[in-house]
Design a protein around this motif. Structure first.
Motif, PDB file in Angstrom:
ATOM      1  N   ALA A  14       0.837  -1.207   0.000  1.00  0.00           N
ATOM      2  CA  ALA A  14       0.000   0.000   0.000  1.00  0.00           C
ATOM      3  C   ALA A  14       0.870   1.255   0.000  1.00  0.00           C
ATOM      4  N   TYR A  15       1.924   1.250   0.810  1.00  0.00           N
ATOM      5  CA  TYR A  15       2.835   2.392   0.877  1.00  0.00           C
ATOM      6  C   TYR A  15       3.532   2.603  -0.464  1.00  0.00           C
ATOM      7  N   MET A  16       4.040   1.544  -1.053  1.00  0.00           N
ATOM      8  CA  MET A  16       4.764   1.668  -2.318  1.00  0.00           C
ATOM      9  C   MET A  16       3.840   2.145  -3.434  1.00  0.00           C
ATOM     10  N   LYS A  17       2.591   1.682  -3.439  1.00  0.00           N
ATOM     11  CA  LYS A  17       1.641   2.165  -4.450  1.00  0.00           C
ATOM     12  C   LYS A  17       1.370   3.654  -4.276  1.00  0.00           C
ATOM     13  N   GLU A  18       1.248   4.093  -3.021  1.00  0.00           N
ATOM     14  CA  GLU A  18       0.957   5.503  -2.760  1.00  0.00           C
ATOM     15  C   GLU A  18       2.165   6.395  -3.018  1.00  0.00           C
ATOM     16  N   VAL A  19       3.325   5.998  -2.507  1.00  0.00           N
ATOM     17  CA  VAL A  19       4.496   6.877  -2.537  1.00  0.00           C
ATOM     18  C   VAL A  19       5.395   6.600  -3.743  1.00  0.00           C
ATOM     19  N   ALA A  20       5.911   5.385  -3.856  1.00  0.00           N
ATOM     20  CA  ALA A  20       6.910   5.089  -4.886  1.00  0.00           C
ATOM     21  C   ALA A  20       6.336   5.105  -6.300  1.00  0.00           C
ATOM     22  N   VAL A  21       5.068   4.755  -6.437  1.00  0.00           N
ATOM     23  CA  VAL A  21       4.421   4.812  -7.752  1.00  0.00           C
ATOM     24  C   VAL A  21       3.587   6.085  -7.868  1.00  0.00           C
ATOM     25  N   GLY A  22       2.733   6.334  -6.896  1.00  0.00           N
ATOM     26  CA  GLY A  22       1.795   7.447  -6.957  1.00  0.00           C
ATOM     27  C   GLY A  22       2.437   8.816  -7.041  1.00  0.00           C
ATOM     28  N   ARG A  23       3.596   8.994  -6.411  1.00  0.00           N
ATOM     29  CA  ARG A  23       4.263  10.293  -6.409  1.00  0.00           C
ATOM     30  C   ARG A  23       5.414  10.379  -7.405  1.00  0.00           C
ATOM     31  N   SER A  24       5.649   9.318  -8.126  1.00  0.00           N
ATOM     32  CA  SER A  24       6.706   9.307  -9.143  1.00  0.00           C
ATOM     33  C   SER A  24       6.049   9.371 -10.514  1.00  0.00           C
TER      34      SER A  24
END
Length: 150
Positions: A14-24
């Motif tokens: 969930a974190y990686m989807k939000e931050v690493a993907v969602g904000r990149s």
């Protein structure tokens, strides 16, 4: 085995989807999908589209490189928190022909100032044939933050 900084595998995804993907912007545009980001291990999946290929029809080296880089960084992030890539070296082993790419990263050594990680990138065809297309090693640098504020 490295210990994860997340409370569960589901929380890490969930974190990686939000931050690493969602904000990149780039990872978001590519639609990189985290499969596993847990205890120093990562696995990512990418469905290839025509605009991701080069003139011979296989995945562009920049796309293969992103998958190796993200596998390294995400494996490191699962252990130490927010990171940036200090460097990585990639060896292209075969043309990335197929319908998707899968990369896997594993922390080799985690320290306070750097995390050394290795990654492999595989191409996969519609009929399930897998081929190793790249191998990489990266030096990942912890930022000292849990999540970088924007």
């Amino acid at each position: 085995m490295a210990v994860s900084r997340f409370e569960s595998p589901e929380a890490s995804i969930a974190y990686m989807k939000e931050v690493a993907v969602g904000r990149s912007g780039f990872s978001n545009w590519l639609q990189v999908e985290p499969v596993t980001v847990w205890e120093g291990q990562s696995e990512l999946l990418l469905e290839l589209r025509p605009e991701m290929t080069q003139h011979h029809g296989f995945a562009h080296g920049a796309i293969v490189g992103l998958m190796a880089d993200n596998a390294c960084a995400w494996a490191a992030a699962s252990v130490v928190g927010d990171v940036v890539t200090g460097s990585y070296t990639i060896n292209f082993l075969a043309p990335a022909i197929g319908s998707r790419l899968r990369s896997k990263g594993a922390v080799i050594k985690s320290g306070k100032r750097q995390v050394v990680v290795r990654a492999e990138v595989w191409s996969e065809s519609e009929d399930g044939v897998e081929k190793l297309v790249a191998s990489a090693q990266g030096t990942i640098v912890p930022t000292g933050q849990i999540e970088q504020e924007r």
